[in-house]
Design a protein around this motif. Structure first.
Motif, PDB file in Angstrom:
ATOM      1  N   ALA A 170      15.569 122.826  33.214  1.00 63.88           N
ATOM      2  CA  ALA A 170      14.307 123.431  32.777  1.00 63.88           C
ATOM      3  C   ALA A 170      14.541 124.502  31.728  1.00 63.88           C
ATOM      4  N   THR A 171      13.556 124.698  30.871  1.00 57.25           N
ATOM      5  CA  THR A 171      13.561 125.785  29.905  1.00 57.25           C
ATOM      6  C   THR A 171      12.729 126.913  30.485  1.00 57.25           C
ATOM      7  N   GLY A 202      12.776 119.212  22.721  1.00 56.34           N
ATOM      8  CA  GLY A 202      12.506 120.334  21.829  1.00 56.34           C
ATOM      9  C   GLY A 202      11.071 120.798  21.874  1.00 56.34           C
ATOM     10  N   GLU A 203      10.143 119.886  22.141  1.00 56.53           N
ATOM     11  CA  GLU A 203       8.725 120.244  22.193  1.00 56.53           C
ATOM     12  C   GLU A 203       8.439 121.191  23.359  1.00 56.53           C
ATOM     13  N   VAL A 204       9.048 120.920  24.510  1.00 55.85           N
ATOM     14  CA  VAL A 204       8.852 121.788  25.676  1.00 55.85           C
ATOM     15  C   VAL A 204       9.461 123.161  25.409  1.00 55.85           C
ATOM     16  N   THR A 255      13.427 114.907  33.559  1.00 54.52           N
ATOM     17  CA  THR A 255      14.551 115.683  33.032  1.00 54.52           C
ATOM     18  C   THR A 255      14.617 115.559  31.521  1.00 54.52           C
ATOM     19  N   LYS A 256      14.430 114.363  31.009  1.00 49.35           N
ATOM     20  CA  LYS A 256      14.450 114.150  29.558  1.00 49.35           C
ATOM     21  C   LYS A 256      13.314 114.919  28.891  1.00 49.35           C
ATOM     22  N   LEU A 257      12.148 114.923  29.530  1.00 49.90           N
ATOM     23  CA  LEU A 257      10.996 115.625  28.975  1.00 49.90           C
ATOM     24  C   LEU A 257      11.231 117.132  28.953  1.00 49.90           C
ATOM     25  N   MET A 258      11.741 117.679  30.062  1.00 53.68           N
ATOM     26  CA  MET A 258      11.945 119.135  30.146  1.00 53.68           C
ATOM     27  C   MET A 258      13.041 119.629  29.207  1.00 53.68           C
ATOM     28  N   ALA A 310       8.706 128.864  24.295  1.00 53.27           N
ATOM     29  CA  ALA A 310       8.977 129.986  23.387  1.00 53.27           C
ATOM     30  C   ALA A 310       7.679 130.588  22.867  1.00 53.27           C
ATOM     31  N   GLU A 311       6.719 129.747  22.528  1.00 50.75           N
ATOM     32  CA  GLU A 311       5.434 130.230  22.019  1.00 50.75           C
ATOM     33  C   GLU A 311       4.678 131.026  23.085  1.00 50.75           C
TER      34      GLU A 311
END
Length: 129
Positions: free
Chosen positions: A82-83, A34-36, A28-31, A41-42
């Motif tokens: 999730a993003t 900002g990097e994810v 959850t912290k990883l998802m 987005a990319e």
């Protein structure tokens, strides 16, 4: 192993040769990081760019506000933990012809115009086998 503090339970993954130990909820912290979000987005904007490139252009020299190419827009949203990246097509109500170009249509005279399947071809090129 000492008892972990409240809210800091450990999770163990592994086999007899390898053990991976981490705190509970690291996914959850990883998802939510900002990097994810930047990666999603990319990738979403790159796919939207490929869709715009593959979209048919009108008979005009310049693209107007109602053209297909101007109505393919990427969106990034946080859904739960999730993003998620979305690509919206035909945001503008007056640009209804994008899906007609995708699937094909009949004109007023009754002639059939085949679909170009540009969106489908971009999505199929993104599939990982």
């Amino acid at each position: 192993m000492p008892t972990p503090k409240r809210g800091k339970r450990n999770t163990r993954y592994g086999t007899k040769d390898f053990t991976f130990e981490t705190d509970m909820g690291f996914e959850t912290k990883l998802m939510k990081s900002g990097e994810v979000k930047a990666l999603v987005a990319e990738q979403t904007s790159a796919m939207a760019g490929r869709m715009v490139k593959a979209a048919p252009r009108g008979p005009h020299v310049t693209t107007d506000l109602y053209s297909i190419k101007k109505n393919i827009v990427p969106y990034i949203e946080q859904v739960g933990t999730a993003t998620v990246g979305y690509i919206a097509i035909e945001e503008n109500d007056r640009a209804r012809h994008a899906m007609l170009q995708e699937r094909g249509y009949r004109d007023k005279a009754g002639r059939r115009h085949a679909g170009r399947f540009y969106l489908r071809s971009v999505l199929q090129s993104e599939r990982v086998e």
